[in-house]
Design a protein around this motif. Structure first.
Motif, mmCIF file in Angstrom:
data_model
loop_
_atom_site.group_PDB
_atom_site.id
_atom_site.type_symbol
_atom_site.label_atom_id
_atom_site.label_comp_id
_atom_site.label_asym_id
_atom_site.label_seq_id
_atom_site.Cartn_x
_atom_site.Cartn_y
_atom_site.Cartn_z
ATOM 1 N N LEU A 68 1.026 -1.528 -0.528
ATOM 2 C CA LEU A 68 -0.214 0.282 -0.351
ATOM 3 C C LEU A 68 0.658 1.212 0.119
ATOM 4 O O LEU A 68 0.641 2.404 -0.177
ATOM 5 C CB LEU A 68 -0.676 0.075 1.610
ATOM 6 C CG LEU A 68 -1.995 -0.784 1.065
ATOM 7 C CD1 LEU A 68 -2.660 -1.020 2.224
ATOM 8 C CD2 LEU A 68 -2.930 0.112 -0.445
ATOM 9 N N VAL A 69 1.716 1.488 0.346
ATOM 10 C CA VAL A 69 3.017 2.687 0.540
ATOM 11 C C VAL A 69 3.023 2.246 -0.200
ATOM 12 O O VAL A 69 3.627 3.588 -1.487
ATOM 13 C CB VAL A 69 4.189 2.350 1.804
ATOM 14 C CG1 VAL A 69 5.354 2.882 0.907
ATOM 15 C CG2 VAL A 69 4.047 2.307 2.261
ATOM 16 N N ASP A 70 3.223 1.936 -1.921
ATOM 17 C CA ASP A 70 4.047 2.114 -2.738
ATOM 18 C C ASP A 70 2.570 2.402 -4.104
ATOM 19 O O ASP A 70 1.109 2.498 -3.939
ATOM 20 C CB ASP A 70 3.857 0.583 -4.074
ATOM 21 C CG ASP A 70 4.386 0.936 -5.438
ATOM 22 O OD1 ASP A 70 4.493 1.723 -5.637
ATOM 23 O OD2 ASP A 70 4.869 -0.143 -6.026
ATOM 24 N N LYS A 71 2.782 4.124 -4.567
ATOM 25 C CA LYS A 71 2.062 4.494 -5.269
ATOM 26 C C LYS A 71 1.747 4.010 -6.303
ATOM 27 O O LYS A 71 0.902 4.174 -6.426
ATOM 28 C CB LYS A 71 3.217 6.137 -5.288
ATOM 29 C CG LYS A 71 3.207 6.753 -3.763
ATOM 30 C CD LYS A 71 1.598 7.635 -3.294
ATOM 31 C CE LYS A 71 1.940 8.119 -2.328
ATOM 32 N NZ LYS A 71 1.714 8.298 -0.656
ATOM 33 N N GLU A 72 2.123 3.034 -6.628
ATOM 34 C CA GLU A 72 1.722 2.906 -8.486
ATOM 35 C C GLU A 72 0.933 1.301 -7.943
ATOM 36 O O GLU A 72 0.868 0.621 -9.202
ATOM 37 C CB GLU A 72 3.020 2.791 -9.236
ATOM 38 C CG GLU A 72 4.078 3.766 -8.973
ATOM 39 C CD GLU A 72 3.114 5.320 -9.862
ATOM 40 O OE1 GLU A 72 2.746 4.976 -11.037
ATOM 41 O OE2 GLU A 72 3.486 5.784 -9.736
ATOM 42 N N PHE A 73 1.168 0.834 -6.788
ATOM 43 C CA PHE A 73 0.520 0.151 -6.415
ATOM 44 C C PHE A 73 -0.929 -0.093 -7.130
ATOM 45 O O PHE A 73 -2.215 0.663 -7.795
ATOM 46 C CB PHE A 73 -0.203 -0.124 -5.010
ATOM 47 C CG PHE A 73 -0.860 -1.675 -4.899
ATOM 48 C CD1 PHE A 73 -0.122 -2.776 -4.502
ATOM 49 C CD2 PHE A 73 -2.141 -1.500 -4.212
ATOM 50 C CE1 PHE A 73 -0.348 -4.263 -3.921
ATOM 51 C CE2 PHE A 73 -2.746 -2.668 -4.071
ATOM 52 C CZ PHE A 73 -1.761 -3.693 -3.936
ATOM 53 N N SER A 74 -0.637 -2.070 -7.581
ATOM 54 C CA SER A 74 -1.963 -2.398 -8.330
ATOM 55 C C SER A 74 -2.349 -3.946 -8.763
ATOM 56 O O SER A 74 -3.499 -4.221 -9.231
ATOM 57 C CB SER A 74 -2.337 -1.992 -10.107
ATOM 58 O OG SER A 74 -0.888 -2.492 -10.271
ATOM 59 N N ASP A 75 -1.556 -4.216 -7.721
ATOM 60 C CA ASP A 75 -2.442 -5.529 -7.393
ATOM 61 C C ASP A 75 -2.979 -5.779 -6.435
ATOM 62 O O ASP A 75 -2.298 -6.844 -5.339
ATOM 63 C CB ASP A 75 -0.233 -6.190 -7.473
ATOM 64 C CG ASP A 75 -0.854 -8.033 -7.552
ATOM 65 O OD1 ASP A 75 -1.408 -8.829 -7.846
ATOM 66 O OD2 ASP A 75 0.289 -8.568 -7.287
ATOM 67 N N TYR A 76 -3.974 -5.900 -6.734
ATOM 68 C CA TYR A 76 -4.951 -6.065 -5.770
ATOM 69 C C TYR A 76 -5.037 -7.740 -5.319
ATOM 70 O O TYR A 76 -5.282 -7.794 -4.279
ATOM 71 C CB TYR A 76 -6.298 -5.309 -5.910
ATOM 72 C CG TYR A 76 -6.097 -4.020 -5.246
ATOM 73 C CD1 TYR A 76 -6.427 -3.561 -3.738
ATOM 74 C CD2 TYR A 76 -6.098 -3.708 -6.112
ATOM 75 C CE1 TYR A 76 -6.249 -2.117 -4.496
ATOM 76 C CE2 TYR A 76 -5.333 -2.130 -6.256
ATOM 77 C CZ TYR A 76 -5.827 -1.509 -4.680
ATOM 78 O OH TYR A 76 -5.605 0.044 -4.935
ATOM 79 N N LYS A 77 -5.016 -8.646 -6.548
ATOM 80 C CA LYS A 77 -5.138 -10.136 -6.073
ATOM 81 C C LYS A 77 -4.206 -10.249 -5.146
ATOM 82 O O LYS A 77 -4.122 -11.264 -3.709
ATOM 83 C CB LYS A 77 -4.510 -11.070 -7.555
ATOM 84 C CG LYS A 77 -5.807 -10.649 -8.260
ATOM 85 C CD LYS A 77 -5.807 -11.745 -9.933
ATOM 86 C CE LYS A 77 -6.898 -11.880 -10.075
ATOM 87 N NZ LYS A 77 -8.131 -11.129 -9.910
ATOM 88 N N LYS A 78 -2.896 -9.671 -5.323
ATOM 89 C CA LYS A 78 -0.946 -10.194 -4.461
ATOM 90 C C LYS A 78 -2.006 -10.256 -3.171
ATOM 91 O O LYS A 78 -1.562 -11.163 -1.456
ATOM 92 C CB LYS A 78 0.014 -9.640 -4.506
ATOM 93 C CG LYS A 78 0.865 -9.939 -3.788
ATOM 94 C CD LYS A 78 2.099 -9.432 -3.982
ATOM 95 C CE LYS A 78 3.527 -9.865 -3.426
ATOM 96 N NZ LYS A 78 4.752 -9.240 -4.337
#
Length: 166
Positions: A68-78
């Motif tokens: 969640l800290v990663d602003k580019e985060f998009s891997d909600y499956k992980k």
């Protein structure tokens, strides 16, 4: 008075603490089932299982925080995989409120709702700290109870004067 009576008081303290945690919805009956598996052949069973839970949960929370800290985060499956692991292990020790927060967190991650995920993570971390502190307190009291229960000498014996030299 016997020191062993202190063990009864400590047992009452343990039961009061557990009662509070059940009343607050922090723990459920699964924790009692875990306790029933403990016996003389494995006197530290519950402590060991809960310790493993806290070690694993700490890693999972750290992973969730990192994602969640990663602003580019998009891997909600992980994130969902980490939440499923945390939910499963929390259920296995009876950590009811943590399991419930994981469900809400999972719903937020399924909707790719980053702000709701951040709020859920904060709630999860707070709940984790509360459970960790309370169970740590519980095990400290239990350890004192075991020690107090093992000593059965009257207090007067410890206060006797040494025999006089003749």
């Amino acid at each position: 008075m016997l020191l062993g009576l202190g063990a009864n008081q400590l047992l009452a303290d343990m039961n009061r603490l557990l009662s509070l945690l059940f009343h607050q919805g922090v723990l459920d009956e699964q924790f009692l089932e875990l306790q029933q598996l403990q016996d003389d052949s494995s006197p530290n069973f519950v402590y060991d299982v809960v310790n493993i839970y806290f070690n694993e949960s700490e890693k999972l929370l750290s992973n969730l925080r990192g994602l969640l800290v990663d602003k580019e985060f998009s891997d909600y499956k992980k994130m969902g995989k980490h939440l499923n692991q945390l939910m499963g292990s929390s259920s296995s020790i009876g950590a009811k409120r943590i399991s419930n927060i994981c469900l809400a967190f999972r719903a937020a991650s399924d909707q790719n709702n980053r702000p709701a995920c951040l709020r859920a993570l904060e709630m999860l971390e707070n709940e984790y700290c509360y459970l960790n502190n309370k169970l740590h307190e519980f095990f400290q009291i239990e350890q004192q109870r075991v020690l107090a229960g093992g000593v059965r000498y009257p207090i007067q014996q410890q206060q006797q004067q040494p025999p006089q030299q003749q």
